[in-house]
Design a protein around this motif. Structure first.
Motif, PDB file in Angstrom:
ATOM      1  N   PHE A   5       0.741  -1.165  -0.048  1.00 38.48           N
ATOM      2  CA  PHE A   5      -0.039  -0.195  -0.083  1.00 38.48           C
ATOM      3  C   PHE A   5       0.758   1.324   0.076  1.00 38.48           C
ATOM      4  CE2 PHE A   5       0.689   0.012   4.608  1.00 38.48           C
ATOM      5  CZ  PHE A   5       0.815   1.337   4.809  1.00 38.48           C
ATOM      6  N   LEU A   6       0.428   2.202  -0.485  1.00 33.80           N
ATOM      7  CA  LEU A   6       0.956   3.618  -0.588  1.00 33.80           C
ATOM      8  C   LEU A   6       0.143   4.894  -0.145  1.00 33.80           C
ATOM      9  CD1 LEU A   6       2.369   3.297  -4.315  1.00 33.80           C
ATOM     10  CD2 LEU A   6       3.816   2.983  -2.280  1.00 33.80           C
ATOM     11  N   VAL A   7       0.636   5.625   0.537  1.00 35.49           N
ATOM     12  CA  VAL A   7      -0.145   6.777   0.701  1.00 35.49           C
ATOM     13  C   VAL A   7       0.449   7.789  -0.162  1.00 35.49           C
ATOM     14  CG1 VAL A   7      -0.567   8.819   2.326  1.00 35.49           C
ATOM     15  CG2 VAL A   7      -0.158   6.526   3.166  1.00 35.49           C
ATOM     16  N   ALA A   8      -0.027   8.107  -1.292  1.00 38.79           N
ATOM     17  CA  ALA A   8       0.378   8.503  -2.401  1.00 38.79           C
ATOM     18  C   ALA A   8      -0.063  10.146  -2.694  1.00 38.79           C
ATOM     19  CB  ALA A   8      -0.254   7.847  -3.835  1.00 38.79           C
ATOM     20  N   GLY A   9      -0.640  10.883  -1.928  1.00 38.85           N
ATOM     21  CA  GLY A   9      -0.998  12.074  -1.921  1.00 38.85           C
ATOM     22  C   GLY A   9      -2.073  12.549  -1.216  1.00 38.85           C
ATOM     23  N   THR A  10      -2.579  13.841  -1.244  1.00 35.61           N
ATOM     24  CA  THR A  10      -1.846  14.874  -1.961  1.00 35.61           C
ATOM     25  C   THR A  10      -0.772  15.672  -1.047  1.00 35.61           C
ATOM     26  OG1 THR A  10      -2.329  17.047  -3.350  1.00 35.61           O
ATOM     27  CG2 THR A  10      -3.648  16.707  -1.492  1.00 35.61           C
ATOM     28  N   TYR A  75       3.401  10.803  -5.569  1.00 36.15           N
ATOM     29  CA  TYR A  75       3.187   9.666  -6.632  1.00 36.15           C
ATOM     30  C   TYR A  75       1.710  10.054  -7.201  1.00 36.15           C
ATOM     31  CZ  TYR A  75       6.690   6.695  -4.404  1.00 36.15           C
ATOM     32  OH  TYR A  75       7.870   6.054  -4.011  1.00 36.15           O
ATOM     33  N   MET A  76       0.708  10.527  -6.436  1.00 35.57           N
ATOM     34  CA  MET A  76      -0.213  10.773  -7.131  1.00 35.57           C
ATOM     35  C   MET A  76      -0.167  12.104  -8.127  1.00 35.57           C
ATOM     36  SD  MET A  76      -3.510  12.984  -5.156  1.00 35.57           S
ATOM     37  CE  MET A  76      -5.034  13.443  -6.026  1.00 35.57           C
ATOM     38  N   TYR A  77       0.730  12.828  -8.237  1.00 37.71           N
ATOM     39  CA  TYR A  77       0.739  13.976  -9.114  1.00 37.71           C
ATOM     40  C   TYR A  77       1.728  13.605 -10.342  1.00 37.71           C
ATOM     41  CZ  TYR A  77       2.285  18.389 -11.018  1.00 37.71           C
ATOM     42  OH  TYR A  77       2.887  19.648 -11.753  1.00 37.71           O
ATOM     43  N   TRP A  78       2.918  12.779 -10.082  1.00 41.04           N
ATOM     44  CA  TRP A  78       3.903  12.616 -10.888  1.00 41.04           C
ATOM     45  C   TRP A  78       3.204  11.476 -12.170  1.00 41.04           C
ATOM     46  CZ3 TRP A  78       7.569  15.904 -11.171  1.00 41.04           C
ATOM     47  CH2 TRP A  78       8.607  15.625 -12.098  1.00 41.04           C
ATOM     48  N   GLU A  79       3.316  12.144 -13.529  1.00 35.60           N
ATOM     49  CA  GLU A  79       2.719  11.506 -14.531  1.00 35.60           C
ATOM     50  C   GLU A  79       3.089  10.002 -14.604  1.00 35.60           C
ATOM     51  OE1 GLU A  79       1.873  12.000 -19.355  1.00 35.60           O
ATOM     52  OE2 GLU A  79       2.263  13.592 -18.062  1.00 35.60           O
ATOM     53  N   PRO A  80       4.160   9.530 -14.688  1.00 41.23           N
ATOM     54  CA  PRO A  80       4.596   8.333 -14.914  1.00 41.23           C
ATOM     55  C   PRO A  80       4.315   7.253 -13.626  1.00 41.23           C
ATOM     56  CG  PRO A  80       6.316   9.619 -15.694  1.00 41.23           C
ATOM     57  CD  PRO A  80       5.562  10.475 -14.808  1.00 41.23           C
ATOM     58  N   ALA A  81       3.955   7.907 -12.442  1.00 41.04           N
ATOM     59  CA  ALA A  81       4.236   7.167 -11.370  1.00 41.04           C
ATOM     60  C   ALA A  81       3.001   6.022 -11.299  1.00 41.04           C
ATOM     61  CB  ALA A  81       4.107   7.929 -10.217  1.00 41.04           C
ATOM     62  N   PRO A  82       1.949   6.148 -11.564  1.00 42.78           N
ATOM     63  CA  PRO A  82       1.012   5.160 -11.586  1.00 42.78           C
ATOM     64  C   PRO A  82       0.936   4.013 -12.464  1.00 42.78           C
ATOM     65  CG  PRO A  82      -0.071   7.285 -11.775  1.00 42.78           C
ATOM     66  CD  PRO A  82       1.233   7.262 -11.992  1.00 42.78           C
ATOM     67  N   ARG A  83       1.742   4.156 -13.759  1.00 41.49           N
ATOM     68  CA  ARG A  83       1.900   2.815 -14.518  1.00 41.49           C
ATOM     69  C   ARG A  83       3.269   2.141 -13.786  1.00 41.49           C
ATOM     70  NH1 ARG A  83       1.387   0.600 -19.378  1.00 41.49           N
ATOM     71  NH2 ARG A  83       3.217  -0.409 -20.224  1.00 41.49           N
ATOM     72  N   ARG A  84       4.120   2.976 -13.250  1.00 42.80           N
ATOM     73  CA  ARG A  84       5.311   2.134 -12.770  1.00 42.80           C
ATOM     74  C   ARG A  84       4.781   1.323 -11.425  1.00 42.80           C
ATOM     75  NH1 ARG A  84       9.070   7.567 -12.973  1.00 42.80           N
ATOM     76  NH2 ARG A  84       9.624   7.338 -15.273  1.00 42.80           N
ATOM     77  N   ILE A  85       3.886   2.094 -10.628  1.00 37.11           N
ATOM     78  CA  ILE A  85       3.342   1.287  -9.606  1.00 37.11           C
ATOM     79  C   ILE A  85       2.642   0.148  -9.672  1.00 37.11           C
ATOM     80  CG2 ILE A  85       1.791   1.404  -7.483  1.00 37.11           C
ATOM     81  CD1 ILE A  85       2.409   4.516  -7.829  1.00 37.11           C
TER      82      ILE A  85
END
Length: 246
Positions: A5-10, A75-85
Motif C-alpha cells: 500500500f501507498l499513501v500517494a498524495g496529495t 506519486y499521485m501527481y507525477w505522471e509516470p508514477a501510476p504505471r510504474r506502481i
C-alpha cells in the motif's frame, strides 16, 4: 513480500500525519523514512525496469508485520508514477487525502518559501506558474506546481486507468484533522487490518504562515479551481461547499 500500500498524495494534505499514525500499528511496516521517492525517480527508470532491491532496502519488516507501506505524496501527481506502481504490484492499495486545492496551494507556497526554494510573492507564483514549470515532463515541477497539483480529477482518472476504484481510498484532509479515529478506521478497514487504538490528533510539519491569504489571491484561485471543485464533487459524490468559501 511486496510493498502493498501507498499513501500517494496529495502534498500538504495531511500525509505526514497519516504516516505518523500508521507507524503506530503493530501489523504495519512503514518505510524507514517518509517519502522514499522511488516511483517518481526518473533516474531509477531511465533504462526501463528499475532495481526493486533498491526500493526494498528502504523497509525493515519483522515477523510481526503483515502489511508494508510508504508515504510519498508526489506519486499521485507525477505522471509516470501510476504505471510504474502498477508494473511493480498490480494489486497495490493506494490511499489519498484531498484538501481544498485553494488552501493546499497556499500551504505549498508557504512551505517552499520557508525552505528557501521560493522567492516570489504568492500571487506572482500563481500567475507565472506555467512559465516557471518547464522540466522534463511538461508543467510538472516539484517546487512551483502550486495550482497544477490541485487538479485532482486528472490525477484520480490516471490512477483509475491502472487500478480499480476498489483499490483506492480517498479521504478528506479536514476529516483526518478533526476526526482522526473515524478516518483511521476507514484506513485499517481498507487494508484489512485490526483497528488502531484510540489516537490523539497529530500536527506534523506544521508551518506558521507569515501572513494570511488575501481576498484577491483567494478569488484568483477560486477562478482557477471552480470547475475542478465541481468535477471532484461529481466524481466522488462529495459536498465541497466549504471549498468554495471566498
Amino acid at each position: 513480500m511486496l510493498v502493498n500500500f501507498l499513501v500517494a498524495g496529495t502534498q500538504k494534505g495531511g500525509t505526514s500525519a497519516l504516516d505518523a499514525y500508521l507507524r503506530e500499528h503493530p501489523q504495519i511496516c512503514m518505510a524507514n523514512r517518509k517519502e522514499v521517492h522511488f516511483f517518481d525517480n526518473e533516474a531509477a527508470f531511465a533504462n526501463g525496469a528499475a532495481n526493486y532491491k533498491t526500493y526494498h532496502a528502504a523497509f525493515s519488516p519483522t515477523k510481526d508485520h503483515t502489511t508494508i507501506g510508504e508515504s510519498t505524496p508526489i506519486y499521485m501527481y507525477w505522471e509516470p508514477a501510476p504505471r510504474r506502481i502498477w508494473e511493480y504490484n498490480p494489486d497495490m492499495k493506494i490511499i489519498l487525502t484531498l484538501r481544498n486545492p485553494i488552501d493546499r496551494a497556499y500551504s505549498h507556497w508557504n512551505m517552499e518559501t520557508a525552505r528557501g526554494k521560493e522567492c516570489v510573492s504568492f500571487k506572482s507564483a500563481i500567475i507565472h506558474e506555467n512559465e516557471r514549470s518547464r522540466e522534463v515532463l511538461p508543467n510538472q515541477h516539484r517546487v512551483y506546481s502550486y495550482t497544477d497539483r490541485g487538479f485532482y480529477s486528472y490525477q484520480l482518472k490516471r490512477l483509475w486507468h491502472y487500478f480499480s476504484k476498489e483499490n483506492t481510498l480517498i479521504l478528506r484532509h479536514e476529516e483526518l484533522k478533526t476526526s482522526p479515529n473515524h478516518t483511521l478506521r476507514k484506513v485499517t478497514d481498507f487494508l484489512g487490518l485490526a483497528p488502531l487504538p484510540t489516537v490523539h490528533p497529530k500536527e506534523v510539519h506544521r508551518i506558521d504562515y507569515q501572513s494570511v491569504m488575501s481576498q484577491e489571491e483567494r478569488e484568483l484561485l477560486f477562478s482557477i479551481f471552480q470547475n475542478e471543485i465541481a468535477e471532484i464533487e461529481r466524481l466522488l459524490d462529495w459536498d465541497c461547499t466549504n471549498w468554495r468559501a471566498i
